[in-house]
Motif scaffolding. Structure first.
Motif, mmCIF file in Angstrom:
data_model
loop_
_atom_site.group_PDB
_atom_site.id
_atom_site.type_symbol
_atom_site.label_atom_id
_atom_site.label_comp_id
_atom_site.label_asym_id
_atom_site.label_seq_id
_atom_site.Cartn_x
_atom_site.Cartn_y
_atom_site.Cartn_z
ATOM 1 N N GLY A 186 0.810 -1.392 0.150
ATOM 2 C CA GLY A 186 0.025 -0.023 0.112
ATOM 3 C C GLY A 186 0.847 1.268 0.066
ATOM 4 O O GLY A 186 0.352 2.317 0.129
ATOM 5 N N ARG A 187 2.055 1.183 -0.070
ATOM 6 C CA ARG A 187 3.022 2.252 -0.177
ATOM 7 C C ARG A 187 3.514 2.644 -1.638
ATOM 8 O O ARG A 187 3.415 1.885 -2.432
ATOM 9 C CB ARG A 187 3.997 2.140 0.819
ATOM 10 N N HIS A 188 3.865 3.907 -1.727
ATOM 11 C CA HIS A 188 4.412 4.498 -3.057
ATOM 12 C C HIS A 188 5.601 4.144 -3.372
ATOM 13 O O HIS A 188 6.591 4.341 -2.688
ATOM 14 C CB HIS A 188 3.930 6.038 -3.125
ATOM 15 N N SER A 189 5.973 3.905 -4.597
ATOM 16 C CA SER A 189 7.398 3.657 -5.057
ATOM 17 C C SER A 189 7.567 4.433 -6.482
ATOM 18 O O SER A 189 6.702 4.431 -7.153
ATOM 19 C CB SER A 189 7.751 2.050 -5.421
ATOM 20 N N GLY A 190 8.740 5.103 -6.479
ATOM 21 C CA GLY A 190 8.955 5.707 -7.641
ATOM 22 C C GLY A 190 10.385 5.196 -8.408
ATOM 23 O O GLY A 190 10.957 4.190 -7.905
ATOM 24 N N MET A 191 10.845 5.709 -9.343
ATOM 25 C CA MET A 191 12.028 5.103 -10.220
ATOM 26 C C MET A 191 13.032 6.301 -10.484
ATOM 27 O O MET A 191 12.382 7.554 -11.147
ATOM 28 C CB MET A 191 11.420 4.495 -11.657
ATOM 29 N N ASP A 203 0.061 2.330 -13.540
ATOM 30 C CA ASP A 203 -0.677 3.128 -12.393
ATOM 31 C C ASP A 203 -0.086 3.036 -11.156
ATOM 32 O O ASP A 203 -0.719 3.682 -10.270
ATOM 33 C CB ASP A 203 -2.189 2.487 -12.420
ATOM 34 N N LYS A 204 1.083 2.345 -10.898
ATOM 35 C CA LYS A 204 1.310 2.293 -9.484
ATOM 36 C C LYS A 204 2.787 3.119 -9.664
ATOM 37 O O LYS A 204 3.285 3.233 -8.224
ATOM 38 C CB LYS A 204 1.746 0.847 -9.272
ATOM 39 N N VAL A 205 3.395 3.610 -10.524
ATOM 40 C CA VAL A 205 4.712 4.276 -10.234
ATOM 41 C C VAL A 205 4.249 5.667 -9.712
ATOM 42 O O VAL A 205 3.656 6.451 -10.538
ATOM 43 C CB VAL A 205 5.355 4.338 -11.978
ATOM 44 N N ALA A 206 4.873 6.249 -8.620
ATOM 45 C CA ALA A 206 4.759 7.606 -8.226
ATOM 46 C C ALA A 206 5.431 8.758 -9.152
ATOM 47 O O ALA A 206 4.914 9.754 -8.990
ATOM 48 C CB ALA A 206 5.010 7.467 -6.722
ATOM 49 N N TYR A 207 6.491 8.282 -9.614
ATOM 50 C CA TYR A 207 7.221 9.301 -10.313
ATOM 51 C C TYR A 207 8.551 8.752 -11.197
ATOM 52 O O TYR A 207 8.612 7.356 -10.772
ATOM 53 C CB TYR A 207 7.644 10.396 -9.422
ATOM 54 N N VAL A 208 8.862 9.330 -12.081
ATOM 55 C CA VAL A 208 10.153 8.950 -12.967
ATOM 56 C C VAL A 208 11.062 9.978 -12.889
ATOM 57 O O VAL A 208 10.766 11.118 -13.318
ATOM 58 C CB VAL A 208 9.848 8.574 -14.418
ATOM 59 N N ALA A 209 12.282 9.761 -12.541
ATOM 60 C CA ALA A 209 13.277 10.862 -12.334
ATOM 61 C C ALA A 209 14.421 10.331 -13.489
ATOM 62 O O ALA A 209 14.709 9.296 -13.405
ATOM 63 C CB ALA A 209 13.988 11.021 -10.977
ATOM 64 N N ALA A 210 14.585 11.105 -14.343
ATOM 65 C CA ALA A 210 15.353 10.702 -15.754
ATOM 66 C C ALA A 210 16.536 11.627 -15.748
ATOM 67 O O ALA A 210 16.709 12.776 -16.130
ATOM 68 C CB ALA A 210 14.802 10.825 -17.083
ATOM 69 N N PHE A 211 17.888 11.223 -15.273
ATOM 70 C CA PHE A 211 19.079 12.200 -15.149
ATOM 71 C C PHE A 211 20.133 11.899 -16.101
ATOM 72 O O PHE A 211 20.488 10.518 -16.230
ATOM 73 C CB PHE A 211 19.707 11.947 -13.755
ATOM 74 N N GLY A 212 20.591 12.762 -17.024
ATOM 75 C CA GLY A 212 21.406 12.480 -18.042
ATOM 76 C C GLY A 212 21.161 11.534 -18.979
ATOM 77 O O GLY A 212 22.230 10.796 -19.542
ATOM 78 N N GLY A 213 19.927 11.510 -19.427
ATOM 79 C CA GLY A 213 19.341 10.399 -20.322
ATOM 80 C C GLY A 213 19.390 11.040 -21.744
ATOM 81 O O GLY A 213 20.025 12.138 -22.390
ATOM 82 N N ALA A 265 6.088 13.621 -4.468
ATOM 83 C CA ALA A 265 5.326 12.863 -5.316
ATOM 84 C C ALA A 265 5.415 11.314 -4.862
ATOM 85 O O ALA A 265 4.471 10.776 -5.011
ATOM 86 C CB ALA A 265 5.972 13.208 -6.682
ATOM 87 N N GLY A 266 6.411 11.129 -4.125
ATOM 88 C CA GLY A 266 6.488 9.636 -3.714
ATOM 89 C C GLY A 266 5.937 9.399 -2.248
ATOM 90 O O GLY A 266 5.944 8.048 -1.743
ATOM 91 N N SER A 267 5.470 10.404 -1.887
ATOM 92 C CA SER A 267 4.836 10.535 -0.395
ATOM 93 C C SER A 267 2.988 10.214 -0.486
ATOM 94 O O SER A 267 2.523 10.343 0.282
ATOM 95 C CB SER A 267 5.029 11.598 0.246
#
Length: 377
Positions: A150-155, A176-186, A375-377
């Motif tokens: 029941g908790r949130h997870s991001g990537m 529908d379950k991904v809280a956020y996507v952080a894309a660094f240097g892609g 966003a992950g909270s």
């Protein structure tokens, strides 16, 4: 004194109960660890104790290697105070890279369960759309860990890990379950990426400037593009595009097909004026592969907010790719943020930075980190 105590009491409640308060506190502790590439004493003494475990799970393409960093204390009273982060750190075997370990431990000390992922394909300096399932399975494993119900997870993804998190975030199994996507240097579009390598230049705000990639992304793009060439052609291209390799002779080039020659010239950057014709000369299967490996292909299917980060002077993957990513998300009105930095060497913090650089980029990094954790909270 009563007023001060009351204020401190209210603030402590806000910082522990409300998601925005927890994200601020976490950001305050994590930012110094990121900037200094070490964990400050305040984080170690005030943060949670953590444990590191390694497990292997299965995917459609083979094993997935996971490093898990998680708090060892009791679950918090506020269930949403716990959360998860899946990190895909890019190509190569990055499991022992100090800055990745530092980031993972810092996040875990603030109460998050952190999972670093890699696969044999990534470890061989290659990127494949087939690793989408590996990323999905890693995310599902993170969600199944004790205390994560029941908790949130991001990537969070770095460099060559960016397309995999985008593909996974668009996958119906977890979108529908991904809280956020952080894309660094892609990167955003593999086709325009190859074109940039061929031109050895980028256009920023209407002005062209020289851009010279380092060896690792050339190696990765070589591995991506030559899979369907003959063994002899693969051998010739690998030797001609290797680090400090001498240019192929006219006789060697004549032994290659027109498609293989196009790959060589694009990645070698020795025909900047013929990029368009060389792109057209790429075999259809290579052109299709480039389209399949582009995050551009799936952004309409991603529902999570996206955080884009890139260093302005990145010599591994050009900043123009993430600018195009930002422009496309803006046009789609997709919730996202984009920040450019000047303190990173690709995705690792550079040493010898002055105070002005640290304050300027540190402020932007804190804001992004706060919004991401919220966003992950």
């Amino acid at each position: 004194m009563r007023v001060l105590l009351s204020f401190l009491f209210i603030m402590s409640i806000c910082c522990s109960v409300f998601p925005w308060g927890r994200s601020i506190v976490r950001s305050v502790f994590i930012l110094p660890a990121l900037i200094s590439a070490t964990q400050p004493g305040a984080l170690i003494s005030n943060g949670e104790t953590i444990q590191h475990t390694q497990i292997t799970i299965s995917s459609q393409t083979g094993p997935v290697y996971l490093d898990i960093f998680q708090p060892t204390g009791h679950d918090p009273l506020i269930r949403s105070a716990r959360g998860g982060v899946l990190i895909v750190p890019g190509v190569g075997d990055n499991r022992q890279v100090p800055q990745l370990i530092n980031l993972s431990e810092a996040l875990a000390r603030t109460g998050l369960i952190v999972m670093d992922m890699t696969t044999p394909i990534l470890m061989n300096y290659d990127i494949s759309e087939q690793d989408t399932d590996a990323t999905v399975q890693a995310f599902k494993k993170l969600e199944s860990l004790p205390g994560m119900a029941g908790r949130h997870s991001g990537m969070i993804s770095f460099s060559g890990g960016v397309p995999l998190t985008c593909f996974a975030a668009a996958d119906p199994r977890i979108k529908d379950k991904v809280a956020y996507v952080a894309a660094f240097g892609g990167y955003f579009d593999t086709t325009t990426l190859i074109e940039t390598f061929g031109r050895r230049s980028i256009t920023i705000d209407g002005k062209a400037e020289a851009w010279h990639p380092i060896d690792i992304p050339i190696q990765v793009l070589t591995n991506i593009t030559i899979k369907n060439f003959s063994y002899d052609e693969q051998t010739t291209l690998r030797s001609g595009l290797a680090t400090n390799a001498q240019p192929l002779s006219a006789e060697q080039l004549q032994t290659l097909s027109s498609g293989a020659q196009a790959v060589y010239h694009l990645l070698k950057g020795d025909e900047p004026g013929q990029v368009e014709s060389n792109m057209k000369a790429l075999p259809p299967d290579v052109q299709q592969l480039l389209a399949e490996l582009s995050p551009k292909r799936v952004i309409k299917d991603i529902r999570a907010p996206i955080f884009l980060l890139h260093d302005r002077n990145d010599a591994s993957l050009p900043v123009t790719e993430t600018r195009e990513f930002d422009a496309a998300l803006t046009q789609l009105q997709h919730k996202h943020e984009y920040v450019e930095f000047h303190i990173f060497d690709h995705v690792e913090v550079r040493s010898g930075l002055n105070l002005g650089q640290l304050i300027g980029d540190g402020t932007h990094l804190f804001s992004t980190l706060d919004n991401l954790l919220y966003a992950g909270s």
